[in-house]
Design a protein around this motif. Structure first.
Motif, mmCIF file in Angstrom:
data_model
loop_
_atom_site.group_PDB
_atom_site.id
_atom_site.type_symbol
_atom_site.label_atom_id
_atom_site.label_comp_id
_atom_site.label_asym_id
_atom_site.label_seq_id
_atom_site.Cartn_x
_atom_site.Cartn_y
_atom_site.Cartn_z
ATOM 1 N N ASP A 47 7.887 -7.658 -26.132
ATOM 2 C CA ASP A 47 7.871 -6.845 -27.357
ATOM 3 C C ASP A 47 6.685 -7.214 -28.242
ATOM 4 O O ASP A 47 6.835 -7.465 -29.449
ATOM 5 N N LEU A 48 5.505 -7.221 -27.678
ATOM 6 C CA LEU A 48 4.326 -7.681 -28.406
ATOM 7 C C LEU A 48 3.930 -6.727 -29.528
ATOM 8 O O LEU A 48 3.634 -7.152 -30.649
ATOM 9 N N ALA A 49 3.894 -5.426 -29.251
ATOM 10 C CA ALA A 49 3.427 -4.464 -30.257
ATOM 11 C C ALA A 49 4.305 -4.480 -31.496
ATOM 12 O O ALA A 49 3.806 -4.394 -32.625
ATOM 13 N N ALA A 50 5.613 -4.599 -31.305
ATOM 14 C CA ALA A 50 6.525 -4.623 -32.453
ATOM 15 C C ALA A 50 6.274 -5.842 -33.322
ATOM 16 O O ALA A 50 6.264 -5.761 -34.560
ATOM 17 N N GLU A 51 6.053 -7.000 -32.689
ATOM 18 C CA GLU A 51 5.798 -8.216 -33.466
ATOM 19 C C GLU A 51 4.449 -8.144 -34.184
ATOM 20 O O GLU A 51 4.341 -8.514 -35.366
ATOM 21 N N VAL A 52 3.420 -7.682 -33.489
ATOM 22 C CA VAL A 52 2.105 -7.570 -34.115
ATOM 23 C C VAL A 52 2.175 -6.638 -35.317
ATOM 24 O O VAL A 52 1.611 -6.927 -36.381
ATOM 25 N N TYR A 53 2.865 -5.530 -35.177
ATOM 26 C CA TYR A 53 3.014 -4.573 -36.282
ATOM 27 C C TYR A 53 3.650 -5.248 -37.496
ATOM 28 O O TYR A 53 3.152 -5.123 -38.630
ATOM 29 N N ALA A 85 -1.410 -0.885 -34.471
ATOM 30 C CA ALA A 85 -1.524 -2.295 -34.858
ATOM 31 C C ALA A 85 -1.960 -3.164 -33.693
ATOM 32 O O ALA A 85 -2.822 -4.048 -33.839
ATOM 33 N N LEU A 86 -1.381 -2.916 -32.521
ATOM 34 C CA LEU A 86 -1.742 -3.727 -31.359
ATOM 35 C C LEU A 86 -3.196 -3.494 -30.970
ATOM 36 O O LEU A 86 -3.938 -4.453 -30.703
ATOM 37 N N LYS A 87 -3.636 -2.246 -30.942
ATOM 38 C CA LYS A 87 -5.021 -1.958 -30.577
ATOM 39 C C LYS A 87 -6.000 -2.585 -31.564
ATOM 40 O O LYS A 87 -7.013 -3.170 -31.165
#
Length: 374
Positions: A34-40, A92-94
Protein backbone atom coordinates in the motif's frame (compact mmCIF):
# COMPACT_ATOMS: atom_id res chain seq x y z
CA UNK A 1 -4.07 -25.59 13.31
CA UNK A 2 -0.74 -27.18 12.43
CA UNK A 3 1.95 -27.03 15.05
CA UNK A 4 4.93 -24.95 14.00
CA UNK A 5 8.18 -26.87 14.04
CA UNK A 6 11.44 -25.57 15.41
CA UNK A 7 10.62 -22.29 17.13
CA UNK A 8 14.29 -21.99 18.16
CA UNK A 9 15.52 -22.72 14.64
CA UNK A 10 18.39 -20.59 13.35
CA UNK A 11 18.99 -19.63 9.75
CA UNK A 12 22.46 -20.78 8.84
CA UNK A 13 24.86 -18.38 7.16
CA UNK A 14 25.27 -20.57 4.08
CA UNK A 15 21.55 -20.19 3.29
CA UNK A 16 21.56 -16.47 4.04
CA UNK A 17 24.42 -16.07 1.58
CA UNK A 18 22.63 -18.19 -1.05
CA UNK A 19 19.48 -16.10 -0.60
CA UNK A 20 21.48 -12.90 -1.03
CA UNK A 21 22.93 -14.32 -4.25
CA UNK A 22 19.46 -15.26 -5.54
CA UNK A 23 18.10 -11.80 -4.77
CA UNK A 24 21.13 -10.15 -6.33
CA UNK A 25 21.15 -12.12 -9.59
CA UNK A 26 17.44 -12.85 -10.23
CA UNK A 27 14.17 -10.88 -10.39
CA UNK A 28 12.66 -10.01 -7.01
CA UNK A 29 8.99 -8.98 -6.76
CA UNK A 30 6.51 -7.89 -4.10
CA UNK A 31 3.08 -8.13 -5.69
CA UNK A 32 1.20 -6.05 -3.11
CA UNK A 33 2.15 -3.01 -1.02
CA UNK A 34 0.00 0.00 0.00
CA UNK A 35 2.75 2.44 -0.92
CA UNK A 36 0.69 5.06 -2.78
CA UNK A 37 -1.78 5.43 0.08
CA UNK A 38 1.00 5.97 2.61
CA UNK A 39 2.91 8.42 0.40
CA UNK A 40 -0.30 10.41 -0.14
CA UNK A 41 -0.98 10.68 3.60
CA UNK A 42 2.60 11.63 4.48
CA UNK A 43 2.82 14.30 1.79
CA UNK A 44 -0.38 15.86 3.14
CA UNK A 45 1.58 16.59 6.32
CA UNK A 46 4.38 18.23 4.35
CA UNK A 47 6.78 15.31 4.13
CA UNK A 48 8.61 14.76 0.84
CA UNK A 49 11.01 12.13 -0.42
CA UNK A 50 8.97 9.46 1.38
CA UNK A 51 10.05 6.58 -0.83
CA UNK A 52 13.69 7.69 -1.03
CA UNK A 53 14.11 8.11 2.71
CA UNK A 54 11.79 5.48 4.17
CA UNK A 55 11.77 2.65 1.64
CA UNK A 56 14.39 2.77 -1.08
CA UNK A 57 17.24 1.51 1.15
CA UNK A 58 15.16 -1.53 2.15
CA UNK A 59 14.11 -2.14 -1.46
CA UNK A 60 17.75 -2.11 -2.51
CA UNK A 61 18.77 -4.35 0.36
CA UNK A 62 16.22 -6.91 -0.85
CA UNK A 63 17.36 -6.62 -4.47
CA UNK A 64 13.78 -5.63 -5.33
CA UNK A 65 13.05 -5.21 -9.04
CA UNK A 66 9.25 -4.90 -9.18
CA UNK A 67 6.81 -3.53 -6.63
CA UNK A 68 3.06 -3.42 -7.12
CA UNK A 69 1.62 -0.41 -5.34
CA UNK A 70 -2.07 -0.70 -4.59
CA UNK A 71 -4.45 2.26 -4.62
CA UNK A 72 -6.26 1.65 -1.33
CA UNK A 73 -9.29 3.52 0.02
CA UNK A 74 -10.57 3.39 3.58
CA UNK A 75 -14.24 3.08 4.46
CA UNK A 76 -14.20 6.75 5.49
CA UNK A 77 -13.22 7.77 1.97
CA UNK A 78 -16.34 6.28 0.42
CA UNK A 79 -18.38 7.15 -1.43
CA UNK A 80 -17.78 10.90 -1.77
CA UNK A 81 -13.97 11.02 -1.64
CA UNK A 82 -13.17 7.77 -3.43
CA UNK A 83 -12.29 9.16 -6.85
CA UNK A 84 -10.45 12.18 -5.45
CA UNK A 85 -8.35 10.10 -3.06
CA UNK A 86 -7.45 7.53 -5.72
CA UNK A 87 -6.30 10.20 -8.15
CA UNK A 88 -4.44 11.93 -5.33
CA UNK A 89 -2.56 8.75 -4.43
CA UNK A 90 -1.40 8.20 -8.01
CA UNK A 91 -0.25 11.82 -8.30
CA UNK A 92 1.49 11.79 -4.91
CA UNK A 93 3.43 8.62 -5.67
CA UNK A 94 4.58 9.85 -9.08
CA UNK A 95 5.67 13.20 -7.69
CA UNK A 96 7.44 11.60 -4.74
CA UNK A 97 9.63 9.27 -6.80
CA UNK A 98 10.26 11.62 -9.71
CA UNK A 99 13.51 12.99 -8.16
CA UNK A 100 14.89 9.43 -7.92
CA UNK A 101 13.72 8.30 -11.33
CA UNK A 102 17.12 6.84 -12.06
CA UNK A 103 16.43 4.24 -9.35
CA UNK A 104 12.65 3.72 -9.29
CA UNK A 105 9.86 4.51 -11.77
CA UNK A 106 6.15 3.99 -12.27
CA UNK A 107 5.96 1.54 -15.17
CA UNK A 108 3.17 1.01 -17.70
CA UNK A 109 4.29 -1.56 -20.27
CA UNK A 110 6.27 -4.73 -20.79
CA UNK A 111 8.88 -2.76 -22.75
CA UNK A 112 9.38 -0.32 -19.85
CA UNK A 113 9.56 -3.22 -17.42
CA UNK A 114 12.29 -4.91 -19.43
CA UNK A 115 14.15 -1.61 -19.85
CA UNK A 116 14.13 -1.01 -16.09
CA UNK A 117 15.35 -4.54 -15.37
CA UNK A 118 18.26 -4.03 -17.75
CA UNK A 119 19.11 -0.66 -16.17
CA UNK A 120 18.82 -1.84 -12.58
CA UNK A 121 15.82 0.39 -11.82
CA UNK A 122 12.87 -0.67 -9.68
CA UNK A 123 9.56 -0.80 -11.54
CA UNK A 124 6.41 0.28 -9.70
CA UNK A 125 3.22 -1.14 -11.17
CA UNK A 126 -0.10 0.38 -10.07
CA UNK A 127 -3.15 -1.66 -9.09
CA UNK A 128 -6.57 -0.65 -7.74
CA UNK A 129 -7.41 -2.48 -4.52
CA UNK A 130 -11.06 -2.51 -5.49
CA UNK A 131 -12.95 -0.56 -8.17
CA UNK A 132 -14.58 1.64 -5.53
CA UNK A 133 -13.10 4.89 -7.01
CA UNK A 134 -15.23 4.29 -10.10
CA UNK A 135 -18.49 4.40 -8.13
CA UNK A 136 -20.77 2.79 -10.68
CA UNK A 137 -19.22 4.48 -13.72
CA UNK A 138 -17.23 1.77 -15.51
CA UNK A 139 -16.11 4.22 -18.20
CA UNK A 140 -13.62 5.61 -15.65
CA UNK A 141 -11.66 2.35 -15.86
CA UNK A 142 -10.05 3.61 -19.06
CA UNK A 143 -9.09 6.85 -17.28
CA UNK A 144 -7.19 4.92 -14.63
CA UNK A 145 -5.57 2.77 -17.30
CA UNK A 146 -4.34 5.89 -19.07
CA UNK A 147 -2.85 7.06 -15.75
CA UNK A 148 -0.82 3.86 -15.54
CA UNK A 149 -3.02 1.46 -13.55
CA UNK A 150 -2.41 -2.05 -14.84
CA UNK A 151 -4.24 -4.28 -12.38
CA UNK A 152 -7.30 -4.29 -10.12
CA UNK A 153 -9.37 -6.28 -7.72
CA UNK A 154 -13.11 -5.82 -8.12
CA UNK A 155 -13.46 -4.94 -4.46
CA UNK A 156 -11.67 -4.81 -1.13
CA UNK A 157 -13.25 -6.61 1.86
CA UNK A 158 -16.61 -4.88 1.39
CA UNK A 159 -19.53 -4.78 -1.03
CA UNK A 160 -19.54 -2.27 -3.89
CA UNK A 161 -21.22 -1.84 -7.27
CA UNK A 162 -19.08 -4.61 -8.80
CA UNK A 163 -18.85 -7.45 -6.28
CA UNK A 164 -19.02 -8.62 -2.69
CA UNK A 165 -15.79 -8.81 -0.74
CA UNK A 166 -14.79 -11.38 1.84
CA UNK A 167 -14.39 -10.55 5.52
CA UNK A 168 -11.31 -8.72 6.79
CA UNK A 169 -8.34 -10.73 7.98
CA UNK A 170 -9.17 -10.24 11.66
CA UNK A 171 -12.65 -11.75 11.24
CA UNK A 172 -13.88 -15.27 10.57
CA UNK A 173 -17.15 -15.43 8.68
CA UNK A 174 -18.48 -16.33 5.27
CA UNK A 175 -19.80 -13.31 3.35
CA UNK A 176 -22.55 -14.22 0.83
CA UNK A 177 -22.71 -12.58 -2.56
CA UNK A 178 -20.84 -12.67 -5.84
CA UNK A 179 -20.29 -10.45 -8.87
CA UNK A 180 -22.87 -8.00 -10.15
CA UNK A 181 -23.57 -7.56 -13.84
CA UNK A 182 -21.37 -4.46 -13.69
CA UNK A 183 -18.59 -6.54 -12.15
CA UNK A 184 -18.83 -9.09 -14.94
CA UNK A 185 -18.57 -6.32 -17.54
CA UNK A 186 -15.58 -4.91 -15.64
CA UNK A 187 -13.70 -8.19 -16.10
CA UNK A 188 -14.36 -8.15 -19.83
CA UNK A 189 -13.10 -4.57 -20.14
CA UNK A 190 -10.02 -5.24 -18.01
CA UNK A 191 -9.06 -8.15 -20.23
CA UNK A 192 -9.49 -6.04 -23.37
CA UNK A 193 -7.33 -3.27 -21.92
CA UNK A 194 -4.57 -5.63 -20.79
CA UNK A 195 -5.08 -5.39 -17.02
CA UNK A 196 -4.66 -8.22 -14.57
CA UNK A 197 -7.50 -9.27 -12.25
CA UNK A 198 -6.77 -9.79 -8.54
CA UNK A 199 -9.13 -11.95 -6.43
CA UNK A 200 -7.43 -11.67 -3.03
CA UNK A 201 -10.30 -9.79 -1.32
CA UNK A 202 -13.17 -11.41 -3.20
CA UNK A 203 -15.89 -13.54 -1.59
CA UNK A 204 -16.04 -17.26 -2.32
CA UNK A 205 -19.13 -16.80 -4.49
CA UNK A 206 -17.34 -14.03 -6.35
CA UNK A 207 -14.37 -16.31 -6.92
CA UNK A 208 -16.64 -18.89 -8.55
CA UNK A 209 -18.18 -16.19 -10.75
CA UNK A 210 -14.69 -15.13 -11.88
CA UNK A 211 -13.86 -18.72 -12.80
CA UNK A 212 -17.00 -18.90 -14.94
CA UNK A 213 -16.21 -15.67 -16.77
CA UNK A 214 -12.47 -14.92 -16.96
CA UNK A 215 -10.64 -15.81 -20.16
CA UNK A 216 -7.22 -14.58 -19.02
CA UNK A 217 -5.19 -15.90 -16.06
CA UNK A 218 -5.87 -14.05 -12.82
CA UNK A 219 -3.97 -13.74 -9.55
CA UNK A 220 -4.42 -13.60 -5.79
CA UNK A 221 -1.71 -11.05 -5.06
CA UNK A 222 -1.72 -11.35 -1.25
CA UNK A 223 -3.37 -14.51 0.10
CA UNK A 224 -2.29 -17.57 2.08
CA UNK A 225 -3.49 -21.17 2.39
CA UNK A 226 -6.73 -22.12 4.16
CA UNK A 227 -5.35 -25.62 4.81
CA UNK A 228 -2.57 -24.16 6.99
CA UNK A 229 -4.78 -21.58 8.72
CA UNK A 230 -8.53 -21.23 8.27
CA UNK A 231 -9.27 -17.61 7.41
CA UNK A 232 -11.72 -16.46 4.76
CA UNK A 233 -9.02 -14.22 3.28
CA UNK A 234 -7.06 -17.40 2.52
CA UNK A 235 -7.46 -19.78 -0.41
CA UNK A 236 -8.80 -23.32 -0.31
CA UNK A 237 -6.87 -26.00 -2.15
CA UNK A 238 -9.48 -26.00 -4.93
CA UNK A 239 -9.09 -22.25 -5.35
CA UNK A 240 -5.31 -22.60 -5.41
CA UNK A 241 -5.57 -25.23 -8.13
CA UNK A 242 -7.98 -23.07 -10.11
CA UNK A 243 -5.63 -20.06 -10.13
CA UNK A 244 -2.62 -22.19 -11.00
CA UNK A 245 -4.45 -24.19 -13.65
CA UNK A 246 -5.28 -20.99 -15.51
CA UNK A 247 -1.70 -19.70 -15.41
CA UNK A 248 -2.09 -17.29 -12.49
CA UNK A 249 0.13 -16.68 -9.47
CA UNK A 250 -0.55 -16.51 -5.72
CA UNK A 251 1.34 -13.99 -3.60
CA UNK A 252 2.36 -15.11 -0.11
CA UNK A 253 0.91 -12.69 2.49
CA UNK A 254 3.06 -11.78 5.53
CA UNK A 255 0.15 -10.77 7.76
CA UNK A 256 0.01 -12.60 11.08
CA UNK A 257 -3.79 -12.76 10.99
CA UNK A 258 -3.64 -14.77 7.77
CA UNK A 259 -0.76 -17.04 8.71
CA UNK A 260 -2.34 -17.84 12.06
CA UNK A 261 0.46 -16.92 14.47
CA UNK A 262 -1.01 -14.00 16.41
CA UNK A 263 -1.11 -15.61 19.84
CA UNK A 264 2.09 -17.63 19.36
CA UNK A 265 4.15 -14.63 18.25
CA UNK A 266 2.82 -12.38 21.00
CA UNK A 267 3.82 -15.01 23.55
CA UNK A 268 7.26 -15.43 21.98
CA UNK A 269 7.91 -11.69 21.94
CA UNK A 270 6.87 -11.30 25.58
CA UNK A 271 9.34 -14.01 26.53
CA UNK A 272 12.07 -12.27 24.52
CA UNK A 273 12.81 -15.36 22.44
CA UNK A 274 12.39 -14.01 18.92
CA UNK A 275 14.50 -12.03 16.53
CA UNK A 276 17.95 -11.85 18.18
CA UNK A 277 21.01 -12.31 15.93
CA UNK A 278 23.27 -15.23 16.83
CA UNK A 279 26.72 -16.36 15.74
CA UNK A 280 25.22 -19.41 14.02
CA UNK A 281 22.81 -17.28 11.99
CA UNK A 282 19.59 -15.39 12.62
CA UNK A 283 16.72 -16.52 14.80
CA UNK A 284 13.68 -17.71 12.82
CA UNK A 285 10.73 -16.87 15.03
CA UNK A 286 7.43 -18.72 15.05
CA UNK A 287 5.78 -16.25 12.67
CA UNK A 288 8.43 -16.65 9.98
CA UNK A 289 8.29 -20.41 10.30
CA UNK A 290 4.53 -20.40 9.83
CA UNK A 291 4.93 -18.19 6.75
CA UNK A 292 7.24 -20.87 5.34
CA UNK A 293 4.55 -23.49 5.93
CA UNK A 294 2.08 -21.47 3.88
CA UNK A 295 4.63 -21.10 1.09
CA UNK A 296 5.41 -24.81 1.10
CA UNK A 297 1.73 -25.74 0.99
CA UNK A 298 1.04 -23.37 -1.89
CA UNK A 299 3.95 -24.90 -3.80
CA UNK A 300 2.66 -28.44 -3.20
CA UNK A 301 -0.84 -27.62 -4.42
CA UNK A 302 -0.19 -25.02 -7.13
CA UNK A 303 3.23 -26.24 -8.36
CA UNK A 304 6.30 -24.01 -7.95
CA UNK A 305 5.75 -21.71 -10.94
CA UNK A 306 2.49 -20.31 -9.54
CA UNK A 307 3.66 -18.94 -6.17
CA UNK A 308 5.35 -15.63 -5.36
CA UNK A 309 5.67 -12.92 -2.73
CA UNK A 310 2.83 -10.44 -2.06
CA UNK A 311 3.55 -9.41 1.49
CA UNK A 312 0.95 -6.66 2.11
CA UNK A 313 3.13 -4.94 4.73
CA UNK A 314 0.83 -2.46 6.47
CA UNK A 315 2.79 -0.97 9.36
CA UNK A 316 3.75 2.25 7.56
CA UNK A 317 0.22 2.98 6.37
CA UNK A 318 -1.24 2.29 9.80
CA UNK A 319 1.29 4.57 11.48
CA UNK A 320 0.45 7.49 9.24
CA UNK A 321 -3.34 6.92 9.35
CA UNK A 322 -4.11 5.59 12.86
CA UNK A 323 -7.82 6.23 12.35
CA UNK A 324 -7.97 3.18 10.06
CA UNK A 325 -6.30 0.86 12.57
CA UNK A 326 -9.26 -1.52 12.62
CA UNK A 327 -9.62 -1.59 8.83
CA UNK A 328 -6.03 -2.50 7.99
CA UNK A 329 -4.63 -5.97 8.55
CA UNK A 330 -1.34 -4.94 10.13
CA UNK A 331 0.57 -7.63 11.89
CA UNK A 332 3.61 -7.68 9.67
CA UNK A 333 5.80 -10.75 9.96
CA UNK A 334 8.57 -8.95 8.07
CA UNK A 335 9.76 -5.68 9.62
CA UNK A 336 10.53 -4.26 6.16
CA UNK A 337 11.41 -5.37 2.63
CA UNK A 338 15.04 -5.80 3.58
CA UNK A 339 14.00 -9.00 5.38
CA UNK A 340 12.78 -10.67 2.19
CA UNK A 341 16.11 -12.48 1.87
CA UNK A 342 15.70 -13.88 5.37
CA UNK A 343 12.49 -15.63 4.30
CA UNK A 344 14.09 -16.95 1.12
CA UNK A 345 17.01 -18.28 3.17
CA UNK A 346 14.72 -20.10 5.59
CA UNK A 347 12.78 -21.69 2.74
CA UNK A 348 16.07 -22.95 1.29
CA UNK A 349 17.21 -24.25 4.65
CA UNK A 350 13.92 -26.14 5.06
CA UNK A 351 14.57 -28.00 1.82
CA UNK A 352 13.25 -25.84 -1.02
CA UNK A 353 15.36 -26.21 -4.15
CA UNK A 354 17.12 -23.19 -5.61
CA UNK A 355 15.07 -23.07 -8.82
CA UNK A 356 11.80 -22.98 -6.87
CA UNK A 357 13.13 -20.25 -4.58
CA UNK A 358 14.13 -18.12 -7.58
CA UNK A 359 10.63 -18.38 -9.02
CA UNK A 360 8.93 -17.50 -5.75
CA UNK A 361 11.26 -14.57 -5.10
CA UNK A 362 10.18 -12.94 -8.33
CA UNK A 363 10.49 -14.97 -11.51
CA UNK A 364 6.92 -16.25 -11.43
CA UNK A 365 5.26 -12.86 -11.07
CA UNK A 366 7.62 -11.33 -13.65
CA UNK A 367 6.58 -13.97 -16.16
CA UNK A 368 2.91 -13.29 -15.41
CA UNK A 369 3.21 -9.51 -15.77
CA UNK A 370 5.03 -9.91 -19.08
CA UNK A 371 2.19 -12.09 -20.30
CA UNK A 372 -0.56 -9.62 -19.32
CA UNK A 373 1.08 -6.25 -20.03
CA UNK A 374 0.97 -4.89 -23.55
Amino acid sequence: MKKVRGINMFIQEQYLELARKIHRENPVVDAHFDLAAEVYERRLTGESGVVEQRYLPHFQEAGLNILVSSIYLTNRDLPELGLRKALGQITALKEDIEPVGDRIRVTKSRAELEENLAAGRISVLLSLEGLDPLGNDLSLLRTFYDLGVRGAGLTWSRRNAFATGCCTAGQFKEIPGGLTELGKEAIRRMERLGMWLDVSHLSNEGFRDVCDLAEQPFIASHSDAWAVHENYRNLTDDQIREIAGRGGVIGLNACGYLTGVMSEREKTEREGAAGAPEAAGQNADVALLRLCEHAEHLVRIADPEHVGYGFDLCKGLEETTPRIRFETENYDILAHHGEMGKLTALLLQRGMDEATAKGIAGGNFLRYYCRILK
